[in-house]
Write an enzyme that holds these catalytic residues in place. Structure first.
Site, PDB file in Angstrom:
ATOM      1  N   TYR A  34      22.748 -10.947  32.263  1.00  0.00           N
ATOM      2  CA  TYR A  34      22.257 -11.202  30.911  1.00  0.00           C
ATOM      3  C   TYR A  34      21.220 -10.115  30.593  1.00  0.00           C
ATOM      4  O   TYR A  34      20.079 -10.390  30.223  1.00  0.00           O
ATOM      5  CB  TYR A  34      21.676 -12.611  30.766  1.00  0.00           C
ATOM      6  N   LEU A  35      21.674  -8.886  30.796  1.00  0.00           N
ATOM      7  CA  LEU A  35      20.772  -7.735  30.785  1.00  0.00           C
ATOM      8  C   LEU A  35      20.110  -7.532  29.425  1.00  0.00           C
ATOM      9  O   LEU A  35      20.758  -7.642  28.388  1.00  0.00           O
ATOM     10  CB  LEU A  35      21.538  -6.467  31.174  1.00  0.00           C
ATOM     11  N   GLU A  37      16.529  -5.267  27.460  1.00  0.00           N
ATOM     12  CA  GLU A  37      15.872  -3.962  27.468  1.00  0.00           C
ATOM     13  C   GLU A  37      15.008  -3.757  28.726  1.00  0.00           C
ATOM     14  O   GLU A  37      14.862  -2.644  29.213  1.00  0.00           O
ATOM     15  CB  GLU A  37      15.050  -3.813  26.171  1.00  0.00           C
ATOM     16  N   GLY A  38      14.456  -4.861  29.274  1.00  0.00           N
ATOM     17  CA  GLY A  38      13.671  -4.738  30.510  1.00  0.00           C
ATOM     18  C   GLY A  38      14.539  -4.206  31.644  1.00  0.00           C
ATOM     19  O   GLY A  38      14.156  -3.269  32.364  1.00  0.00           O
ATOM     20  N   HIS A  39      15.748  -4.782  31.800  1.00  0.00           N
ATOM     21  CA  HIS A  39      16.668  -4.291  32.837  1.00  0.00           C
ATOM     22  C   HIS A  39      17.086  -2.851  32.529  1.00  0.00           C
ATOM     23  O   HIS A  39      17.153  -2.016  33.429  1.00  0.00           O
ATOM     24  CB  HIS A  39      17.938  -5.145  32.890  1.00  0.00           C
ATOM     25  N   GLN A  63      18.459 -19.246  45.116  1.00  0.00           N
ATOM     26  CA  GLN A  63      17.073 -19.205  44.640  1.00  0.00           C
ATOM     27  C   GLN A  63      16.790 -20.213  43.532  1.00  0.00           C
ATOM     28  O   GLN A  63      15.720 -20.195  42.935  1.00  0.00           O
ATOM     29  CB  GLN A  63      16.700 -17.788  44.216  1.00  0.00           C
ATOM     30  N   MET A 150       7.756  -5.782  37.024  1.00  0.00           N
ATOM     31  CA  MET A 150       6.494  -6.437  37.380  1.00  0.00           C
ATOM     32  C   MET A 150       6.273  -7.761  36.661  1.00  0.00           C
ATOM     33  O   MET A 150       5.289  -8.433  36.933  1.00  0.00           O
ATOM     34  CB  MET A 150       5.311  -5.493  37.120  1.00  0.00           C
ATOM     35  N   ASP A 152       7.927 -10.238  37.318  1.00  0.00           N
ATOM     36  CA  ASP A 152       8.015 -11.083  38.514  1.00  0.00           C
ATOM     37  C   ASP A 152       7.143 -10.462  39.609  1.00  0.00           C
ATOM     38  O   ASP A 152       7.646 -10.013  40.644  1.00  0.00           O
ATOM     39  CB  ASP A 152       9.475 -11.173  38.966  1.00  0.00           C
TER      40      ASP A 152
END
Ligand code: PAF
Length: 297
Positions: A34-35, A37-39, A63, A150, A152
């Site tokens: 579910y990519l 802009e961060g990815h 997880q 970052m 996470d």
């Protein structure tokens, strides 16, 4: 860009590339898809710094807790392919759950000490699942560099520790959080928010801005700062605080309860929060550092 579903084929493709490009480096961006802009920013960075970029899309059941959102976690493989390719991915690894876990795994990677607080406390077992899948993915891809966002931050600290403790031959590259125009950290889970929740979700960013300002106030202590963060979150009526904590960075310990301005320059902390809006849980953080007074460097 080539899309690959099998571990053997992915390994062969990376090995072929390495044979054809002696001295070339491989960058890796692990994701749950579910990519956004961060990815894309992680993939672009990997593509700029390496000859080959591998991206994995795998929603890792290990997880997620029993009452968490594994089944409804957003998935859109078609869009993931387009975003990954546009950002510079060469090999897109999309294994099935059966491919990654052909039988229940008897081996777990447990990273202790760093996982007892924050998301580790709210999501028991979560970081065992993350450590286990990231260890598997790093063994499958064998990259030189692996890129993590970052947002996470606890995950970054945990993975860096695992890689160091177990001598994985990879450099972990932490990358800055990418934000929406109002400051909300980009996350695949933002799609769960309704319009009013989305409007109020900016409280996470505002709270971290406040934490950064208050951190500099004379006499401010870690405990008082965490309390100010909790009070700030209460300004958003739909927000329920899961945690708002100030810990040492990167070892994620509870700091001594004394004023920051009495602590040695160079001391680093993380102001971290997790906030629920209905069934949606959002996280964000800010790193804080005690600066050396001007003229004393
Ligand atoms: O950050 C994530 O998306 C996941 O935790 C990761 C690192 C891909 C492992 O499943």
């Amino acid at each position: 860009m080539r899309t690959i579903e099998s571990i053997a084929e992915l390994r062969a493709a990376v090995a072929d590339w390495r044979r054809a490009h002696p001295g070339g480096t491989v960058g890796f961006v692990p994701t749950m898809g579910y990519l956004h802009e961060g990815h894309a920013s992680l993939i672009r960075r990997s593509a700029a710094e390496n000859g080959l970029t591998v991206v994995s899309v795998f929603v890792n059941p290990l997880q997620f807790g029993p009452n968490e959102d594994f089944d409804r976690y957003p998935r859109d493989p078609g869009r993931d392919r387009r975003v990954a390719e546009a950002a510079g991915c060469d090999l897109l690894f999309m294994p099935s759950v059966d491919e990654m876990y052909p039988r229940p795994t008897a081996t777990r990677v447990v990273i202790s000490g760093l996982t007892e607080r924050l998301c580790g406390a709210s999501r028991p077992g979560h970081f065992d699942g993350v450590g286990t899948v990231v260890a598997k993915l790093l063994h499958i891809v064998m990259p030189d560099h692996a890129y993590f966002g970052m947002k996470d931050a606890q995950q970054v600290a945990v993975i860096e520790r695992m890689v160091e403790d177990l001598n994985f031959p990879v450099r972990i590259v932490p990358c800055e959080t990418v934000r929406e125009p109002d400051g909300l950290a980009m996350s695949s889970r933002n799609v769960y928010l309704n319009a009013e929740e989305r409007r109020q979700a900016v409280i996470l960013y505002e709270t971290l801005q406040l934490a950064e300002e208050k951190f500099l106030e004379p006499g401010m202590t870690p405990g008082k700062l965490a309390e100010a963060m909790r009070e700030s979150i209460r300004r958003a009526p739909l927000a329920v605080t899961d945690y708002a904590e100030v810990l040492t960075w990167p070892d994620l310990r509870l700091p001594e309860e004394r004023p920051f301005d009495a602590m040695p320059p160079g001391s680093r902390f993380i102001a971290a929060l997790a906030v629920r809006f209905g069934r949606t849980r959002l996280i964000d953080n800010r790193l804080l550092e005690i600066r050396t007074p001007a003229g004393k460097e």
